[in-house]
Design an enzyme around this catalytic site. Sequence first.
Site, mmCIF file in Angstrom:
data_model
loop_
_atom_site.group_PDB
_atom_site.id
_atom_site.type_symbol
_atom_site.label_atom_id
_atom_site.label_comp_id
_atom_site.label_asym_id
_atom_site.label_seq_id
_atom_site.Cartn_x
_atom_site.Cartn_y
_atom_site.Cartn_z
ATOM 1 N N ASN A 38 0.737 -1.318 -0.400
ATOM 2 C CA ASN A 38 0.070 -0.002 0.116
ATOM 3 C C ASN A 38 0.776 1.066 0.278
ATOM 4 O OD1 ASN A 38 0.496 0.393 2.653
ATOM 5 N ND2 ASN A 38 -1.200 -0.682 3.374
ATOM 6 N N VAL A 48 -5.649 -21.390 -0.523
ATOM 7 C CA VAL A 48 -6.603 -22.072 0.096
ATOM 8 C C VAL A 48 -7.860 -21.833 -1.370
ATOM 9 C CG1 VAL A 48 -8.265 -21.957 1.410
ATOM 10 C CG2 VAL A 48 -5.811 -21.279 1.744
ATOM 11 N N HIS A 50 -9.306 0.608 -0.552
ATOM 12 C CA HIS A 50 -9.696 0.180 0.392
ATOM 13 C C HIS A 50 -11.198 -0.297 0.492
ATOM 14 C CE1 HIS A 50 -7.983 4.521 1.851
ATOM 15 N NE2 HIS A 50 -6.980 3.087 1.782
#
Length: 614
Positions: free
Chosen positions: A142, A278, A549
């Site tokens: 970020n 996953v 965001h």
Amino acid sequence: MNLNVFVNNFLGFIQSVRDIPWLRWFLRFLALSQAIEPVGWPTSFPLKDGDSFDFIVVGAGSGGATVAARLSEIPQWKVLLLEAGGDPPAASVIPSLFATLAHTESDWDYTAQLDEGIGQSHPGGKIFMTRGKMLGGSSSNNYEIYARGVPEDYNEWSEVASGWDWNTVLYYFKKLERMTDPVVLSNPYNAKLHSTSGPVAISRPKANAVFEKINERVLNAYEEIGIKRVLENNGPEIVGASRPHFTFADGRRSSTAEAYLRPAQDRPNFFVTKFARVTNVLIDPLTNRAHGVRVMINSSEKIDVFANMEVILSAGSIDTPKILMLSGIGPSEILEPLHINVITDLPVGKNLQDHSYTPLVFTGQRGIQTAIQNVFVASELDAYPTPTQTSFLKVNSSHYNDRREKPNIQTFNIHVGATAAPIILYGCRTIINYDEDYCFSMSKANIYNEIDVTSVLLLHPLSRGQVKLRSNNPFDAPIIELGYYRNKKDVDLTVEAVKFMLRLTETSYYQKVGSKVVKLKVKGCEGLEYGTDAYWRCYVVNSVSSILHPVGTCAMGPDGVVDERLRVYNIKGLRIVDASIMPLIPSGNTNIPTIMIGEKAADMIKEDYNFTWR
């Protein structure tokens, strides 16, 4: 090969030959020796099919690295942390190189979709949704702005999820924080809201003389238009303008990989496996208990690993809902057409909120002498590459009727000296995905002029988007509908904020240099009279972009996905610890609130299993 990939490969080469004497001298000169040193990231645990742990945490980002490291403080617990990416590259560690991480192997490189007629300056109505795919997640790529939000944000959370009020979460904001700014710490009113003992390093280093002069000039102009100057935007006074604080110190980014995983890596009960993707949670159909996850190791081997106590999803606001839906937890209207068995029908993926922004470009002094600022970038490689200022505003709109006290607009301003036009053009096209006409009109203004690029952020949008499955194939990217401006009141407020910020050209310095608002070429606004309300409405709608965001897609609350202790409804042994649980988006950047969630979640879990935590 794009430029960002080249930069990351080059820095990797520099790391490999860093011991050459002249190169070490040069790196010290650039204040980069700390960042290029061997970083000692956790080694990857060789996971095998059938392995079992007490807790399995999926995703090593802002929430996941935090909660996993804190849970491993209990020696009796075996904790496994799974991360789809690898180690943060050197460009992640070096504070100033954040913009070079997009579209590399450390980025999920998602594309988000705007509604038809929104954001027409983006080809295909698409926005690049950069997300960290490495240890530290998005805290590793970020733009390092440190923001907590305001007390009212969390008091509103507590209305739907008890225990998330400001007085409670402040403890965790302080627990995670290592404030290094002497100016803040010397002021007793501000210092009492901060801590110097947490793992996440926070700084606001004094910049070079040229940058400092520019910062003062811009902040003075903000004061002239009625935005008062405050000591900081995380103190007792939130509304106002200041230089921001950053999540770096001593020449290194303070990601959750740096702050939490490096210190915890030698614990014998803590296991980190990288390049472990996953695909779904394993749920017992008779008991509705989550008992493990299915993992793809090194892109080829599929294995199952098991959790004796809990599975914790911390894959972020995009991938956590994706994993849940692939596991049969989500809206039946999405899962059934994809032939996914619905275990429990919950509003997974809904309530997507994001901070959209509208860019404004102001010209400043004319002449290539202002390019001197760009020369000083090299002296700030261990800090922030441009003079940057931020402000929080409460803009009133007759259409919005918001009685809350908290700010509804945030601004970021970066100042760029003349002749940086090629870099602006590259970033505009490659990182943000604006079209050529828009980007050329922006970069052209910088050929002979210094410019200010002011981003006007909508802090609390009424509009909502959604994350959906594209298919039942776990390797297909999800559909990300941003949903900007579905509620037209968001347009009204943004237009009012833009018109307010246009007054910058009327201030002393900007008048003296003949400042103008650059008329950018915005697709969809051709033929409208420049400067009219109709023009600015069109401009706001069609130049909108994302500050990256995304939150809220597995929200807390009785009508959401998780309860106040972050347990997924109707499924035993499954929690969510990331930004997706936020019922409402906070006032400011979301990285630090997500780390706070990780800290608080760890304490709640310890409490649930009868371990004291304070």
